[in-house]
Design a protein around this motif. Sequence first.
Motif, PDB file in Angstrom:
ATOM      1  N   LEU A  14       0.814  -1.214   0.000  1.00 39.37           N
ATOM      2  CA  LEU A  14       0.000   0.000   0.000  1.00 39.37           C
ATOM      3  C   LEU A  14       0.852   1.270   0.000  1.00 39.37           C
ATOM      4  O   LEU A  14       0.390   2.326  -0.428  1.00 39.37           O
ATOM      5  N   ARG A  15       2.078   1.171   0.451  1.00 38.27           N
ATOM      6  CA  ARG A  15       2.974   2.340   0.506  1.00 38.27           C
ATOM      7  C   ARG A  15       3.844   2.489  -0.745  1.00 38.27           C
ATOM      8  O   ARG A  15       4.720   3.334  -0.787  1.00 38.27           O
ATOM      9  N   GLY A  16       3.654   1.622  -1.735  1.00 38.56           N
ATOM     10  CA  GLY A  16       4.363   1.807  -3.001  1.00 38.56           C
ATOM     11  C   GLY A  16       5.502   0.863  -3.285  1.00 38.56           C
ATOM     12  O   GLY A  16       6.405   1.195  -4.052  1.00 38.56           O
ATOM     13  N   CYS A  44       6.792  -9.459   4.193  1.00 41.67           N
ATOM     14  CA  CYS A  44       6.827  -8.912   5.544  1.00 41.67           C
ATOM     15  C   CYS A  44       8.186  -8.987   6.233  1.00 41.67           C
ATOM     16  O   CYS A  44       8.658 -10.037   6.634  1.00 41.67           O
ATOM     17  N   CYS A  45       8.773  -7.824   6.373  1.00 37.98           N
ATOM     18  CA  CYS A  45      10.044  -7.675   7.081  1.00 37.98           C
ATOM     19  C   CYS A  45       9.820  -7.288   8.541  1.00 37.98           C
ATOM     20  O   CYS A  45      10.774  -7.045   9.267  1.00 37.98           O
ATOM     21  N   GLY A  46       8.553  -7.197   8.956  1.00 35.65           N
ATOM     22  CA  GLY A  46       8.251  -6.864  10.344  1.00 35.65           C
ATOM     23  C   GLY A  46       8.475  -5.403  10.691  1.00 35.65           C
ATOM     24  O   GLY A  46       8.715  -5.069  11.836  1.00 35.65           O
ATOM     25  N   ASN A  47       8.399  -4.534   9.711  1.00 38.24           N
ATOM     26  CA  ASN A  47       8.633  -3.103   9.911  1.00 38.24           C
ATOM     27  C   ASN A  47       7.426  -2.327   9.380  1.00 38.24           C
ATOM     28  O   ASN A  47       7.554  -1.316   8.719  1.00 38.24           O
ATOM     29  N   PRO A  51       7.816   3.336   6.176  1.00 37.18           N
ATOM     30  CA  PRO A  51       7.697   3.222   4.716  1.00 37.18           C
ATOM     31  C   PRO A  51       8.156   1.844   4.235  1.00 37.18           C
ATOM     32  O   PRO A  51       8.467   0.974   5.045  1.00 37.18           O
ATOM     33  N   VAL A  52       8.223   1.633   2.971  1.00 38.63           N
ATOM     34  CA  VAL A  52       8.549   0.330   2.387  1.00 38.63           C
ATOM     35  C   VAL A  52       9.881  -0.179   2.927  1.00 38.63           C
ATOM     36  O   VAL A  52      10.877   0.540   2.944  1.00 38.63           O
ATOM     37  N   SER A  53       9.886  -1.433   3.353  1.00 34.62           N
ATOM     38  CA  SER A  53      11.093  -2.051   3.911  1.00 34.62           C
ATOM     39  C   SER A  53      11.947  -2.658   2.813  1.00 34.62           C
ATOM     40  O   SER A  53      11.440  -3.330   1.911  1.00 34.62           O
ATOM     41  N   VAL A  54      13.237  -2.402   2.911  1.00 34.49           N
ATOM     42  CA  VAL A  54      14.217  -2.906   1.949  1.00 34.49           C
ATOM     43  C   VAL A  54      15.371  -3.514   2.735  1.00 34.49           C
ATOM     44  O   VAL A  54      15.790  -2.957   3.754  1.00 34.49           O
ATOM     45  N   LYS A  55      15.877  -4.653   2.264  1.00 32.09           N
ATOM     46  CA  LYS A  55      17.048  -5.263   2.875  1.00 32.09           C
ATOM     47  C   LYS A  55      18.149  -5.395   1.829  1.00 32.09           C
ATOM     48  O   LYS A  55      17.880  -5.616   0.645  1.00 32.09           O
ATOM     49  N   ASP A  57      21.207  -7.857   1.402  1.00 32.30           N
ATOM     50  CA  ASP A  57      21.608  -9.139   1.970  1.00 32.30           C
ATOM     51  C   ASP A  57      20.810  -9.327   3.268  1.00 32.30           C
ATOM     52  O   ASP A  57      19.591  -9.323   3.215  1.00 32.30           O
ATOM     53  N   GLN A  58      21.459  -9.460   4.399  1.00 36.46           N
ATOM     54  CA  GLN A  58      20.734  -9.625   5.664  1.00 36.46           C
ATOM     55  C   GLN A  58      20.690  -8.337   6.482  1.00 36.46           C
ATOM     56  O   GLN A  58      20.283  -8.337   7.639  1.00 36.46           O
ATOM     57  N   ASN A  59      21.112  -7.222   5.883  1.00 33.09           N
ATOM     58  CA  ASN A  59      21.129  -5.936   6.582  1.00 33.09           C
ATOM     59  C   ASN A  59      19.822  -5.191   6.381  1.00 33.09           C
ATOM     60  O   ASN A  59      19.289  -5.134   5.289  1.00 33.09           O
ATOM     61  N   GLY A  60      19.327  -4.593   7.425  1.00 36.95           N
ATOM     62  CA  GLY A  60      18.092  -3.841   7.362  1.00 36.95           C
ATOM     63  C   GLY A  60      17.067  -4.456   8.289  1.00 36.95           C
ATOM     64  O   GLY A  60      17.424  -5.263   9.153  1.00 36.95           O
ATOM     65  N   PRO A  61      15.845  -4.083   8.186  1.00 40.80           N
ATOM     66  CA  PRO A  61      15.262  -3.360   7.057  1.00 40.80           C
ATOM     67  C   PRO A  61      15.526  -1.860   7.117  1.00 40.80           C
ATOM     68  O   PRO A  61      15.602  -1.266   8.176  1.00 40.80           O
ATOM     69  N   PHE A  62      15.670  -1.296   5.917  1.00 42.24           N
ATOM     70  CA  PHE A  62      15.769   0.134   5.730  1.00 42.24           C
ATOM     71  C   PHE A  62      14.405   0.613   5.249  1.00 42.24           C
ATOM     72  O   PHE A  62      13.713  -0.115   4.558  1.00 42.24           O
ATOM     73  N   SER A  63      14.023   1.816   5.599  1.00 43.58           N
ATOM     74  CA  SER A  63      12.752   2.384   5.162  1.00 43.58           C
ATOM     75  C   SER A  63      12.985   3.264   3.945  1.00 43.58           C
ATOM     76  O   SER A  63      13.786   4.200   3.988  1.00 43.58           O
ATOM     77  N   VAL A  64      12.275   2.945   2.850  1.00 45.86           N
ATOM     78  CA  VAL A  64      12.476   3.639   1.583  1.00 45.86           C
ATOM     79  C   VAL A  64      11.118   4.129   1.065  1.00 45.86           C
ATOM     80  O   VAL A  64      10.119   3.428   1.169  1.00 45.86           O
ATOM     81  N   THR A  65      11.123   5.329   0.514  1.00 46.14           N
ATOM     82  CA  THR A  65       9.929   5.886  -0.114  1.00 46.14           C
ATOM     83  C   THR A  65      10.189   6.079  -1.604  1.00 46.14           C
ATOM     84  O   THR A  65      11.344   5.994  -2.057  1.00 46.14           O
ATOM     85  N   ARG A  66       9.128   6.373  -2.344  1.00 44.38           N
ATOM     86  CA  ARG A  66       9.303   6.664  -3.775  1.00 44.38           C
ATOM     87  C   ARG A  66      10.258   7.844  -3.950  1.00 44.38           C
ATOM     88  O   ARG A  66      11.067   7.866  -4.869  1.00 44.38           O
ATOM     89  N   GLU A  67      10.142   8.817  -3.059  1.00 45.89           N
ATOM     90  CA  GLU A  67      10.936  10.036  -3.177  1.00 45.89           C
ATOM     91  C   GLU A  67      12.416   9.831  -2.881  1.00 45.89           C
ATOM     92  O   GLU A  67      13.264  10.531  -3.441  1.00 45.89           O
ATOM     93  N   ASN A  68      12.764   8.891  -2.004  1.00 45.19           N
ATOM     94  CA  ASN A  68      14.186   8.720  -1.672  1.00 45.19           C
ATOM     95  C   ASN A  68      14.791   7.420  -2.199  1.00 45.19           C
ATOM     96  O   ASN A  68      15.937   7.107  -1.886  1.00 45.19           O
ATOM     97  N   ALA A  69      14.057   6.683  -3.012  1.00 46.89           N
ATOM     98  CA  ALA A  69      14.561   5.395  -3.516  1.00 46.89           C
ATOM     99  C   ALA A  69      15.845   5.566  -4.335  1.00 46.89           C
ATOM    100  O   ALA A  69      16.792   4.790  -4.183  1.00 46.89           O
ATOM    101  N   GLY A  70      15.894   6.566  -5.191  1.00 46.82           N
ATOM    102  CA  GLY A  70      17.092   6.799  -5.998  1.00 46.82           C
ATOM    103  C   GLY A  70      18.291   7.170  -5.143  1.00 46.82           C
ATOM    104  O   GLY A  70      19.398   6.670  -5.362  1.00 46.82           O
ATOM    105  N   GLU A  71      18.076   8.029  -4.166  1.00 47.83           N
ATOM    106  CA  GLU A  71      19.143   8.435  -3.254  1.00 47.83           C
ATOM    107  C   GLU A  71      19.639   7.232  -2.436  1.00 47.83           C
ATOM    108  O   GLU A  71      20.841   7.053  -2.244  1.00 47.83           O
TER     109      GLU A  71
END
Length: 80
Positions: A14-16, A44-47, A51-55, A57-71
């Motif tokens: 739902l968050r993109g 489901c990364c449990g976060n 915003p959208v969870s990204v890993k 390898d095994q690091n993360g989850p990091f929170s990523v949005t459409r606006e900061n995905a490129g960065e």
Amino acid sequence: MVKLSVCVGSSCHLRGAYDIIKIFESLIKQYKLEDKIKLTAEFCCGNCTQPVSVKIDQNGPFSVTRENAGEFFKKYFLEV
């Protein structure tokens, strides 16, 4: 090869999540990193309150949005 996983669980969907996958696919192709990064979906990364969870390898989850995905991509894959 580095594994880049994007959560596609209900909350992230739902968050993109699929928009972020498309952004990452485009950047991987643009920078010719197909042989270095394996882009996958993960359930489901449990976060779920972030915003959208990204890993990476095994690091993360990091929170990523459409606006900061490129960065985010450039920070972790091009500035190494």
